[in-house]
Design a protein around this motif. Structure first.
Motif, PDB file in Angstrom:
ATOM      1  N   GLY A 103      -1.060 -14.743  -3.403  1.00  0.00           N
ATOM      2  CA  GLY A 103      -0.853 -15.310  -2.082  1.00  0.00           C
ATOM      3  C   GLY A 103      -1.411 -16.713  -1.938  1.00  0.00           C
ATOM      4  O   GLY A 103      -1.143 -17.594  -2.750  1.00  0.00           O
ATOM      5  N   GLU A 104      -2.198 -16.926  -0.881  1.00  0.00           N
ATOM      6  CA  GLU A 104      -2.740 -18.252  -0.577  1.00  0.00           C
ATOM      7  C   GLU A 104      -3.695 -18.785  -1.644  1.00  0.00           C
ATOM      8  O   GLU A 104      -4.006 -19.980  -1.662  1.00  0.00           O
ATOM      9  CB  GLU A 104      -3.471 -18.215   0.776  1.00  0.00           C
ATOM     10  CG  GLU A 104      -2.557 -17.962   1.967  1.00  0.00           C
ATOM     11  CD  GLU A 104      -3.328 -17.845   3.268  1.00  0.00           C
ATOM     12  OE1 GLU A 104      -4.586 -17.788   3.211  1.00  0.00           O
ATOM     13  OE2 GLU A 104      -2.698 -17.797   4.340  1.00  0.00           O
ATOM     14  N   LEU A 105      -4.147 -17.915  -2.539  1.00  0.00           N
ATOM     15  CA  LEU A 105      -5.094 -18.341  -3.563  1.00  0.00           C
ATOM     16  C   LEU A 105      -4.418 -19.070  -4.721  1.00  0.00           C
ATOM     17  O   LEU A 105      -5.077 -19.808  -5.460  1.00  0.00           O
ATOM     18  CB  LEU A 105      -5.833 -17.119  -4.128  1.00  0.00           C
ATOM     19  CG  LEU A 105      -6.679 -16.312  -3.140  1.00  0.00           C
ATOM     20  CD1 LEU A 105      -7.155 -15.034  -3.799  1.00  0.00           C
ATOM     21  CD2 LEU A 105      -7.856 -17.140  -2.640  1.00  0.00           C
ATOM     22  N   ILE A 133      -3.331  -9.631  -0.075  1.00  0.00           N
ATOM     23  CA  ILE A 133      -3.901 -10.971   0.050  1.00  0.00           C
ATOM     24  C   ILE A 133      -3.004 -11.799   0.964  1.00  0.00           C
ATOM     25  O   ILE A 133      -1.787 -11.842   0.765  1.00  0.00           O
ATOM     26  CB  ILE A 133      -4.019 -11.646  -1.332  1.00  0.00           C
ATOM     27  CG1 ILE A 133      -4.926 -10.815  -2.245  1.00  0.00           C
ATOM     28  CG2 ILE A 133      -4.572 -13.064  -1.192  1.00  0.00           C
ATOM     29  CD1 ILE A 133      -4.997 -11.344  -3.668  1.00  0.00           C
ATOM     30  N   PRO A 134      -3.564 -12.430   1.995  1.00  0.00           N
ATOM     31  CA  PRO A 134      -2.749 -13.249   2.910  1.00  0.00           C
ATOM     32  C   PRO A 134      -1.895 -14.274   2.173  1.00  0.00           C
ATOM     33  O   PRO A 134      -2.305 -14.811   1.140  1.00  0.00           O
ATOM     34  CB  PRO A 134      -3.804 -13.938   3.789  1.00  0.00           C
ATOM     35  CG  PRO A 134      -4.964 -12.996   3.779  1.00  0.00           C
ATOM     36  CD  PRO A 134      -4.984 -12.392   2.409  1.00  0.00           C
ATOM     37  N   GLY A 135      -0.708 -14.514   2.720  1.00  0.00           N
ATOM     38  CA  GLY A 135       0.208 -15.458   2.099  1.00  0.00           C
ATOM     39  C   GLY A 135       1.192 -14.807   1.156  1.00  0.00           C
ATOM     40  O   GLY A 135       1.715 -15.471   0.252  1.00  0.00           O
ATOM     41  N   GLY A 136       1.447 -13.513   1.360  1.00  0.00           N
ATOM     42  CA  GLY A 136       2.410 -12.808   0.516  1.00  0.00           C
ATOM     43  C   GLY A 136       1.819 -12.182  -0.719  1.00  0.00           C
ATOM     44  O   GLY A 136       2.563 -11.717  -1.598  1.00  0.00           O
ATOM     45  N   GLY A 137       0.501 -12.133  -0.817  1.00  0.00           N
ATOM     46  CA  GLY A 137      -0.152 -11.559  -1.989  1.00  0.00           C
ATOM     47  C   GLY A 137      -0.077 -10.046  -2.017  1.00  0.00           C
ATOM     48  O   GLY A 137       0.032  -9.389  -0.975  1.00  0.00           O
ATOM     49  N   GLU A 138      -0.153  -9.490  -3.215  1.00  0.00           N
ATOM     50  CA  GLU A 138      -0.062  -8.046  -3.406  1.00  0.00           C
ATOM     51  C   GLU A 138      -1.430  -7.378  -3.369  1.00  0.00           C
ATOM     52  O   GLU A 138      -2.459  -8.000  -3.649  1.00  0.00           O
ATOM     53  CB  GLU A 138       0.581  -7.730  -4.757  1.00  0.00           C
ATOM     54  CG  GLU A 138       2.033  -8.149  -4.894  1.00  0.00           C
ATOM     55  CD  GLU A 138       2.539  -7.923  -6.300  1.00  0.00           C
ATOM     56  OE1 GLU A 138       3.341  -6.989  -6.492  1.00  0.00           O
ATOM     57  OE2 GLU A 138       2.139  -8.679  -7.206  1.00  0.00           O
ATOM     58  N   SER A 139      -1.430  -6.097  -3.067  1.00  0.00           N
ATOM     59  CA  SER A 139      -2.624  -5.272  -3.215  1.00  0.00           C
ATOM     60  C   SER A 139      -2.680  -4.748  -4.646  1.00  0.00           C
ATOM     61  O   SER A 139      -1.680  -4.783  -5.387  1.00  0.00           O
ATOM     62  CB  SER A 139      -2.587  -4.088  -2.249  1.00  0.00           C
ATOM     63  OG  SER A 139      -1.566  -3.172  -2.625  1.00  0.00           O
ATOM     64  N   ILE A 140      -3.828  -4.231  -5.037  1.00  0.00           N
ATOM     65  CA  ILE A 140      -3.961  -3.614  -6.361  1.00  0.00           C
ATOM     66  C   ILE A 140      -3.014  -2.432  -6.486  1.00  0.00           C
ATOM     67  O   ILE A 140      -2.382  -2.225  -7.536  1.00  0.00           O
ATOM     68  CB  ILE A 140      -5.415  -3.187  -6.604  1.00  0.00           C
ATOM     69  CG1 ILE A 140      -6.320  -4.422  -6.703  1.00  0.00           C
ATOM     70  CG2 ILE A 140      -5.528  -2.334  -7.855  1.00  0.00           C
ATOM     71  CD1 ILE A 140      -7.791  -4.106  -6.784  1.00  0.00           C
ATOM     72  N   ASP A 141      -2.890  -1.645  -5.410  1.00  0.00           N
ATOM     73  CA  ASP A 141      -1.982  -0.493  -5.445  1.00  0.00           C
ATOM     74  C   ASP A 141      -0.540  -0.919  -5.691  1.00  0.00           C
ATOM     75  O   ASP A 141       0.195  -0.254  -6.437  1.00  0.00           O
ATOM     76  CB  ASP A 141      -2.060   0.281  -4.126  1.00  0.00           C
ATOM     77  CG  ASP A 141      -3.366   1.044  -3.959  1.00  0.00           C
ATOM     78  OD1 ASP A 141      -4.080   1.246  -4.975  1.00  0.00           O
ATOM     79  OD2 ASP A 141      -3.675   1.436  -2.822  1.00  0.00           O
ATOM     80  N   GLN A 142      -0.129  -2.003  -5.083  1.00  0.00           N
ATOM     81  CA  GLN A 142       1.244  -2.482  -5.262  1.00  0.00           C
ATOM     82  C   GLN A 142       1.491  -2.941  -6.696  1.00  0.00           C
ATOM     83  O   GLN A 142       2.541  -2.671  -7.277  1.00  0.00           O
ATOM     84  CB  GLN A 142       1.530  -3.619  -4.275  1.00  0.00           C
ATOM     85  CG  GLN A 142       1.655  -3.148  -2.833  1.00  0.00           C
ATOM     86  CD  GLN A 142       1.687  -4.298  -1.848  1.00  0.00           C
ATOM     87  OE1 GLN A 142       1.134  -5.373  -2.094  1.00  0.00           O
ATOM     88  NE2 GLN A 142       2.327  -4.082  -0.707  1.00  0.00           N
ATOM     89  N   VAL A 143       0.520  -3.654  -7.264  1.00  0.00           N
ATOM     90  CA  VAL A 143       0.640  -4.090  -8.656  1.00  0.00           C
ATOM     91  C   VAL A 143       0.699  -2.881  -9.586  1.00  0.00           C
ATOM     92  O   VAL A 143       1.517  -2.822 -10.511  1.00  0.00           O
ATOM     93  CB  VAL A 143      -0.532  -5.001  -9.059  1.00  0.00           C
ATOM     94  CG1 VAL A 143      -0.435  -5.396 -10.530  1.00  0.00           C
ATOM     95  CG2 VAL A 143      -0.574  -6.232  -8.179  1.00  0.00           C
TER      96      VAL A 143
END
Length: 232
Positions: A103-105, A133-143
């Motif tokens: 995401g934003e990172l 994660i803000p900005g379209g980032g994924e969660s660990i579960d999603q990955v």
């Protein structure tokens, strides 16, 4: 020799595939400590030499049936250099093996991210596996869902065979957590080799991990970026 350096090549069991998971070679953003995520950064010259070295090693130690890769350039180029060394196998790429979207990172160094996008940085550091994660980032579960679904597909297709999957530091951390939930985390250097067996759909076994002995011969071990939370 087999992938662990043993004298005799141990046959792969008929009820699983041996999945040799390799992290991509170094990029300039790795060396600079930036979050890469899904941004499409190419290998640098060191990364190409690392990829050539791991390919030459695998060509001598293992009979590879297929090579799979993340569709991001740094992984796909690594996979193609491995494929060249292993007799010109076709590389099958898929976004299922991509790095986590940060995401934003993405594009930032950690110390910059902590002050510029503090909410996103804290989300990354969260222990909650469903934290996006803000900005379209994924969660660990999603990955985890994305990557393991694709690796299960590879396992079903190649039981009794050895295959290579070229991916990213974040994916490797997730796989290691599945196979070794009670062990301390390890570093995942560029072009490190990690060998997994997958039984019964979701029973992950780590045969060996973190092997970068091929890098010491070309003096690129010290630059093999450590694959921590700023990896990609």
């Amino acid at each position: 020799m087999d992938c662990n350096g043993n004298e005799k090549l141990v046959p792969v069991g008929v009820d699983y595939a041996e999945i040799i998971v390799v992290r991509h070679g170094e990029t300039d953003w790795n060396a600079d400590g930036r979050f890469q995520g899904t941004l499409d950064v190419e290998l640098n010259e060191i990364g190409r030499q690392q990829a050539t070295a791991v390919g030459e090693r695998l060509s001598k130690e293992c009979k590879i049936s297929a090579i799979y890769s993340s569709d991001l350039k740094r992984a796909f180029e690594t996979a193609n250099l491995i494929a060249t060394a292993c007799g010109g196998l076709k590389v099958l790429k898929d976004p299922g093996l991509r790095e986590r979207n940060f995401g934003e990172l993405q594009g930032l160094q950690p110390h910059v991210a902590a002050s510029v996008v503090p909410e996103a940085y804290q989300a990354l550091r969260s222990q909650k596996t469903d934290q996006e994660i803000p900005g379209g980032g994924e969660s660990i579960d999603q990955v985890c869902q994305r990557c393991t679904t694709y690796l299960r597909h590879i396992n079903m297709k190649h039981k009794g065979e050895r295959v290579v999957a070229v991916t990213h530091g974040g994916v490797l951390r997730m796989l290691y957590a599945l196979a070794c939930p009670n062990k301390q985390s390890v570093k995942f250097l560029n072009t490190s080799i990690h060998i997994f067996h997958l039984f019964d759909g979701d029973n992950w076994v780590l045969k060996s991990g973190g092997d970068v002995s091929h890098l010491s011969q070309i003096e690129y071990l010290r630059t093999g970026f450590g694959g921590d939370r700023t990896s990609g």
